[in-house]
Write a protein that holds these residues in place. Structure first.
Motif, mmCIF file in Angstrom:
data_model
loop_
_atom_site.group_PDB
_atom_site.id
_atom_site.type_symbol
_atom_site.label_atom_id
_atom_site.label_comp_id
_atom_site.label_asym_id
_atom_site.label_seq_id
_atom_site.Cartn_x
_atom_site.Cartn_y
_atom_site.Cartn_z
ATOM 1 N N VAL A 165 0.857 -1.256 -0.085
ATOM 2 C CA VAL A 165 0.084 0.079 0.007
ATOM 3 C C VAL A 165 0.772 1.397 -0.071
ATOM 4 O O VAL A 165 1.814 1.366 0.693
ATOM 5 N N ILE A 166 0.590 2.039 -0.954
ATOM 6 C CA ILE A 166 1.607 3.406 -1.018
ATOM 7 C C ILE A 166 0.497 4.522 -0.934
ATOM 8 O O ILE A 166 -0.513 4.704 -1.610
ATOM 9 N N ARG A 210 9.995 -0.794 -1.696
ATOM 10 C CA ARG A 210 10.491 0.130 -0.467
ATOM 11 C C ARG A 210 10.742 1.325 -1.183
ATOM 12 O O ARG A 210 10.525 2.467 -0.640
ATOM 13 N N THR A 211 11.518 1.188 -2.282
ATOM 14 C CA THR A 211 12.212 2.448 -3.045
ATOM 15 C C THR A 211 10.940 3.126 -3.678
ATOM 16 O O THR A 211 11.238 4.610 -3.377
ATOM 17 N N ILE A 212 10.030 2.545 -4.006
ATOM 18 C CA ILE A 212 8.921 3.340 -4.520
ATOM 19 C C ILE A 212 8.131 4.082 -3.631
ATOM 20 O O ILE A 212 7.726 5.297 -3.742
ATOM 21 N N VAL A 213 7.853 3.268 -2.409
ATOM 22 C CA VAL A 213 7.249 3.834 -1.337
ATOM 23 C C VAL A 213 8.163 5.389 -0.693
ATOM 24 O O VAL A 213 7.501 6.236 -0.651
ATOM 25 N N THR A 254 -2.900 3.823 -2.812
ATOM 26 C CA THR A 254 -2.987 2.836 -3.899
ATOM 27 C C THR A 254 -2.406 1.522 -3.533
ATOM 28 O O THR A 254 -1.656 1.300 -2.613
ATOM 29 N N LEU A 255 -3.008 0.520 -3.841
ATOM 30 C CA LEU A 255 -2.638 -1.043 -3.786
ATOM 31 C C LEU A 255 -1.902 -1.258 -4.894
ATOM 32 O O LEU A 255 -2.350 -1.486 -5.901
#
Length: 156
Positions: free
Chosen positions: A9-10, A141-144, A104-105
């Motif tokens: 989830v972000i 984790r990088t995208i988050v 977003t999921l």
């Protein structure tokens, strides 16, 4: 075939997560620990339908190249990429994005098969599936971190 799904989830809009997931430079940053680089980058610096990219990386102390193609792009719901040439007998990564109360999921479904028949299946089951799951989790984790950094909003 080995397969796993990973959900993240972000706190960002689906369009923003979709765009970040198609950013090859963000992917390179997420795999810096493995020295992953683009030997051949996609034209225009972003993945588009039919874009190919060749990656060079080191995993388990072994250097390899993997060429993949991006296809079935459906903004902002998802896209897929698959290995064209490389170390796997087959590799498919499905990227799905849907609205979530917190943003977003992002759902990753990875299906792969190592070469070498029964021995490859044993390797997949004993440790490669979990290793690949950790790689995708690190990428996520990088995208988050990128999308949830201070000053960003939920818009793309």
């Amino acid at each position: 075939m080995a397969q796993f799904a990973l959900e993240t989830v972000i706190a960002a809009a689906p369009a923003a997560v979709f765009a970040a997931s198609l950013d090859p430079e963000l992917h390179v940053r997420s795999m810096a620990e493995h020295g992953e680089t683009m030997v051949e980058a996609p034209g225009g610096g972003v993945f588009r339908e039919g874009s190919t990219v060749t990656w060079r990386a080191r995993h388990f102390g072994i250097a390899f190249r993997l060429q993949s193609v991006v296809f079935d792009i459906d903004p902002p719901r998802g896209f897929r990429d698959r290995q064209v040439r490389g170390p796997f007998a087959s590799f498919l990564h499905e990227h799905e994005f849907s609205e979530h109360p917190q943003g977003t999921l992002m759902r990753d479904v990875v299906t792969f098969r190592s070469p070498f028949g029964p021995l490859g299946r044993l390797v997949d089951a004993l440790f490669l599936r979990e290793y690949m799951r950790r790689l995708i989790a690190a990428r996520n984790r990088t995208i988050v971190a990128e999308l949830e950094s201070p000053g960003r909003t939920l818009s793309p």
